[in-house]
Write an enzyme that holds these catalytic residues in place. Structure first.
Site, short mmCIF file in Angstrom:
data_model
loop_
_atom_site.label_atom_id
_atom_site.label_comp_id
_atom_site.label_asym_id
_atom_site.label_seq_id
_atom_site.Cartn_x
_atom_site.Cartn_y
_atom_site.Cartn_z
N HIS A 25 0.82 -1.23 0.00
CA HIS A 25 0.00 0.00 0.00
C HIS A 25 0.85 1.27 0.00
CE1 HIS A 25 -3.86 -2.14 0.89
NE2 HIS A 25 -3.04 -2.99 1.50
N ASN A 68 -10.35 -2.60 2.54
CA ASN A 68 -10.04 -2.70 1.12
C ASN A 68 -11.29 -2.44 0.30
OD1 ASN A 68 -7.30 -3.30 1.28
ND2 ASN A 68 -7.59 -5.52 1.14
FE1 HDE Z 1 -2.60 -4.70 5.52
N1 HDE Z 1 -0.77 -3.96 6.00
N2 HDE Z 1 -2.03 -6.52 6.19
N3 HDE Z 1 -4.39 -5.50 4.94
N4 HDE Z 1 -3.19 -2.93 4.86
C1 HDE Z 1 -0.36 -2.71 5.79
O1 HDE Z 1 0.76 -1.43 7.37
C2 HDE Z 1 -0.96 -6.76 6.98
C3 HDE Z 1 -4.78 -6.79 5.10
C4 HDE Z 1 -4.44 -2.57 4.45
O2 HDE Z 1 -3.14 3.60 3.95
C5 HDE Z 1 0.97 -2.43 6.43
O3 HDE Z 1 1.11 0.79 7.63
C6 HDE Z 1 -0.97 -8.13 7.42
C7 HDE Z 1 -6.20 -6.93 4.91
C8 HDE Z 1 -4.45 -1.19 4.06
O4 HDE Z 1 -1.48 3.40 5.35
C9 HDE Z 1 1.33 -3.75 7.12
C10 HDE Z 1 -2.08 -8.70 6.85
C11 HDE Z 1 -6.64 -5.67 4.65
C12 HDE Z 1 -3.16 -0.73 4.28
C13 HDE Z 1 0.14 -4.60 6.79
C14 HDE Z 1 -2.74 -7.67 6.10
C15 HDE Z 1 -5.50 -4.79 4.65
C16 HDE Z 1 -2.40 -1.83 4.79
C17 HDE Z 1 2.01 -1.86 5.53
C18 HDE Z 1 -2.54 -10.13 6.92
C19 HDE Z 1 -8.08 -5.23 4.33
C20 HDE Z 1 -2.64 0.66 4.00
C21 HDE Z 1 2.15 -0.40 5.90
C22 HDE Z 1 -3.02 -10.49 8.17
C23 HDE Z 1 -8.98 -5.45 5.45
C24 HDE Z 1 -2.93 1.59 5.14
C25 HDE Z 1 1.30 -0.24 7.05
C26 HDE Z 1 -2.48 2.98 4.79
C27 HDE Z 1 -1.06 -1.76 5.16
C28 HDE Z 1 0.02 -5.85 7.27
C29 HDE Z 1 -3.90 -7.93 5.31
C30 HDE Z 1 -5.62 -3.40 4.36
C31 HDE Z 1 2.64 -4.37 6.71
C32 HDE Z 1 0.05 -8.78 8.30
C33 HDE Z 1 -7.03 -8.21 5.06
C34 HDE Z 1 -5.64 -0.41 3.52
O5 HDE Z 1 1.46 -3.58 8.49
#
Ligand code: HDE
Length: 704
Positions: A92, A165
């Site tokens: 992202h 999302n």
């Molecule tokens: Fe994320 N995700 N994600 N994700 N995600 C990140 O956090 C993570 C998941 C989502 O505009 C990271 O700040 C794991 C689902 C958005 O700053 C990180 C898992 C959904 C954004 C991270 C998921 C998301 C992130 C990278 C599996 C929808 C951007 C930078 C369990 C519900 C937020 C950060 C923004 C960002 C980890 C799966 C949505 C690495 C471990 C499911 C919108 O922490």
């Protein structure tokens, strides 16, 4: 030292004093304002507040000699510059952010104590960041990709981050798989490409070995991943959360955002061309909409359900690869979000904003979804390395707008200066240090947990195909063809034949016809076997709410029309089309071979919005082509003009033409159907412009 330093060329020297181009005097001194070029300008200083006398020349031993280490002004500036970048988000990284507000229109008092969900009419400030997932911060806005939809609500009871999302399900069921999924989708580590694309071997290899991803695969191969505008996407909290009321009862909840402009996507070929024409297509669209006062707006809705209801669902709601069909649990609209202010500074706000799903407020709690549970750790952890300090909550974009106070101390970049000798709790030495608030503080839902400890996937998570089938069967025939064609496109980029075969094998469980179409598109000589599955595929009723076409609004609000003209074009016709488009809510732009304008039949020089080569028809939702005979002739050998009309037709758009326009269509070998209308029949043009000519598609491309 005099302000007039020696450069060895006194004529050039004067020019280089760029800050005062008109030669007005500039005498700087820390913190003072000076009259320069007719305005009040603060003095340019170092970060220690020392005023600079010269920002164009470093300190040299002599005019042509070496630069001196002594030059603390140069070092102050260049050292800061060297450290301007922070690590970009692992996922992202590329995003658009905006400020706005959330307003509650229906109270959930019965279900929760959270004031943001109970105080009707309250306007809560928000900061929303919409992102792509796979590409780096500098990648294009329009790859085939999921869009992140993260909202930070600055509530009176603390910050609540809803980090969702634009797709209501996810690839995997357990957070421990996330690093592998992301490593597979990101550029391949040995070659450093592709940037921001799923169409490559490692992604599909991983997917072929991860059957739980099949439902999400249907969504990402649909046009959901090709949004026309960020203002036209849905948002989903994905996981089940809990609401807790004043007597401690909890109810499950799923959160939804629904765009006021309706859903709309682009055609794949169009998307590819948009990526070339405007790499910032979505960011620019959002920026221009907000600047014009057309504020993006979403309805906020919830699906509420009890444990007993959940027990009767034919799937496990704690499994993030499943959604709850609207037909099973209807959406209740409870509020709206309006984005009405662009950030002052992209880095300070959009880049530094730190969302964490663990940021909830009293009255909202988590479910046991193992993906959510993993996320509760990951985001805070990632902010520590991204922003470099446990004090990232003090950065203005992250700081709560309600008071916050505790005994946490020190750390990198500490901005606060707590007073007094007490930095612990409980204490008896301080009258006014922060204390626990048992009545209103955060409480977790009091739930009983039983069962065996272990690394065990619940049996209720075993069904990987039923909702994938439901999604596919819920689509219109046009959307089904796009899904099949997207699969053919992506798998055609996969070099390993066994990976292509494995995916088609999975598709056989989803829908045999889909598998056959993809197999034919890949020129398979025989169908691969479907993998063994422990869970029989269930037939679920189709859910029309899963379509895009069904949720597209027949409107030109938020859409745009491009009018192609040349010298000699009919000014009256142009004016009437422009008015009809504007009255219908569209942004109308005039395109001509030269940016300086075009001389109309009336002799008037009409100002234009863009030059033909830089403003192709992929940037518009409908086009009009108004040309004189000479104009049409001149454009006959102009490939940008041929592409303008051919692409508009190929992307199923409405086209209005006068005689000259029709001549160009003929030269370009563009067909004629109900979507190609006479420029004088404005009503027909506007009606056709509000939608896409879906039936035309079979005449312009071979779909799987
Ligand atoms: Fe994320 N995700 N994600 N994700 N995600 C990140 O956090 C993570 C998941 C989502 O505009 C990271 O700040 C794991 C689902 C958005 O700053 C990180 C898992 C959904 C954004 C991270 C998921 C998301 C992130 C990278 C599996 C929808 C951007 C930078 C369990 C519900 C937020 C950060 C923004 C960002 C980890 C799966 C949505 C690495 C471990 C499911 C919108 O922490």
């Amino acid at each position: 030292m005099s302000n007039e330093k020696t450069t060895g060329n006194s004529g050039k020297r004067k020019q280089e004093k760029g800050a005062a181009p008109n030669g007005d005097a500039q005498v700087a001194a820390g913190g003072e304002l000076h009259q320069i070029a007719g305005g009040q300008h603060p003095a340019l200083t170092t970060n220690q507040g020392v005023a600079l006398s010269d920002n164009q020349n470093s300190l040299r031993a002599n005019p042509r000699g070496p630069t001196l280490l002594e030059d603390f002004i140069f070092r102050d500036k260049i050292t800061h510059f060297d450290h301007e970048r922070i690590p970009e988000r692992i996922v992202h990284a590329r995003a658009t952010g905006a400020h706005g507000f959330f307003e509650l229109t229906a109270s959930l008092k019965q279900y929760t104590t959270a004031r943001i969900l109970t105080e009707l009419g309250e306007k809560t400030p928000v900061f929303t960041r919409i992102s792509t997932v796979a590409g780096g911060a500098g990648s294009v806005d329009t790859p085939r990709d999921v869009r992140g939809f993260a909202v930070k609500f600055y509530t009176k009871e603390g910050n609540w981050d809803l980090v969702g999302n634009n797709i209501p399900v996810f690839f995997i069921q357990d957070a421990i798989k996330f690093p592998d999924l992301i490593h597979a989708v990101k550029m391949e580590p040995d070659r450093g490409f592709p940037q921001s694309a799923t169409a490559h071997d490692t992604f599909w290899d991983y997917i072929s070995l991860t059957p739980e991803s099949m439902h999400m695969v249907m969504w990402i191969m649909s046009d959901r991943t090709l949004p026309r505008s960020l203002r036209m996407i849905e948002g989903f909290g994905v996981h089940s959360f809990r609401l807790i009321n004043d007597v401690g009862e909890s109810t499950f909840v799923k959160f939804h955002w629904r765009p006021k402009l309706g859903l709309q996507s682009t055609i794949w070929d169009e998307t590819v061309k948009i990526s070339g024409a405007d790499q910032d297509f979505h960011r620019r669209d959002m920026f221009e909409a907000i600047a014009a006062g057309n504020f993006p707006e979403w309805e906020f809705a919830v699906q509420l359900f009890t444990q007993e209801e959940a027990d009767r669902f034919p799937f496990d709601h704690l499994d993030a690869t499943k959604l709850i069909p609207e037909e099973l649990v209807p959406l209740k609209v409870i509020g709206r979000m309006v984005l009405d202010r662009w950030p002052n500074n992209f880095f300070a706000e959009t880049e530094q904003v730190a969302y964490c799903p663990s940021h909830v407020v009293p009255g909202i709690d988590f479910s046991n979804d193992p993906l959510l549970q993993g996320r509760l750790h990951s985001y805070h952890d990632t902010q520590l390395s991204r922003l470099g300090s446990p004090n990232f909550h003090q950065i203005p974009i992250n700081a709560p707008k309600c008071p916050f106070s505790n005994q946490q101390r020190d750390g990198h970049m500490q901005m606060e200066q707590p007073k007094g000798r007490v930095a612990y709790e409980p204490n008896s030495l301080s009258e006014n240090s922060p204390r626990e608030t048992p009545a209103h503080g955060f409480h977790s839902a009091a739930v009983t947990e039983t069962g065996e400890k272990g690394r065990i996937r619940a049996e209720s998570f075993a069904d990987h195909y039923s909702q994938a089938r439901q999604f596919y069967r819920s689509q219109t025939v046009y959307e089904q063809a796009h899904i099949a064609s997207a699969l053919v496109f992506e798998l055609s980029k996969v070099e390993h034949v066994h990976v292509r075969e494995a995916i088609v094998g999975h598709l056989r469980h989803i829908e045999e016809d889909l598998a056959k179409r993809v197999a034919a598109g890949l020129a398979f000589e025989k169908m691969p076997d479907a993998p063994v599955t422990s869970s029989p595929v269930q037939e679920m009723a189709p859910s029309p709410a899963l379509q895009i076409i069904g949720k597209m609004k027949e409107t030109l609000i938020g859409r745009s029309i491009g009018i192609l003209i040349t010298n000699g074009s009919d000014g009256a016709v142009i004016e009437r089309i422009k008015k009809a488009g504007t009255d219908a809510g569209a942004a109308v732009k005039i395109v001509a071979p030269k940016v300086g304008g075009a001389k109309l039949d009336t002799g008037l020089m009409l100002a234009v919005d863009g030059q033909l080569a830089g403003m192709p028809s992929v940037l518009f939702d409908a086009i009009a082509v108004i040309l004189s005979d000479e104009g049409a002739k001149a454009l006959a050998t102009e490939s940008a003009a041929i592409d303008f009309v051919r692409d508009a037709f190929g992307h199923l758009k409405a086209i209005a033409v006068d005689n000259g326009g029709l001549a160009l269509l003929k030269i370009a070998n563009v067909g004629h159907d109900a979507g190609v209308v006479d420029a004088n029949d404005r009503e027909a043009f506007i009606a056709a412009a509000k939608t896409r000519q879906w039936d035309r598609e079979k005449s312009v491309r071979t779909l799987a």
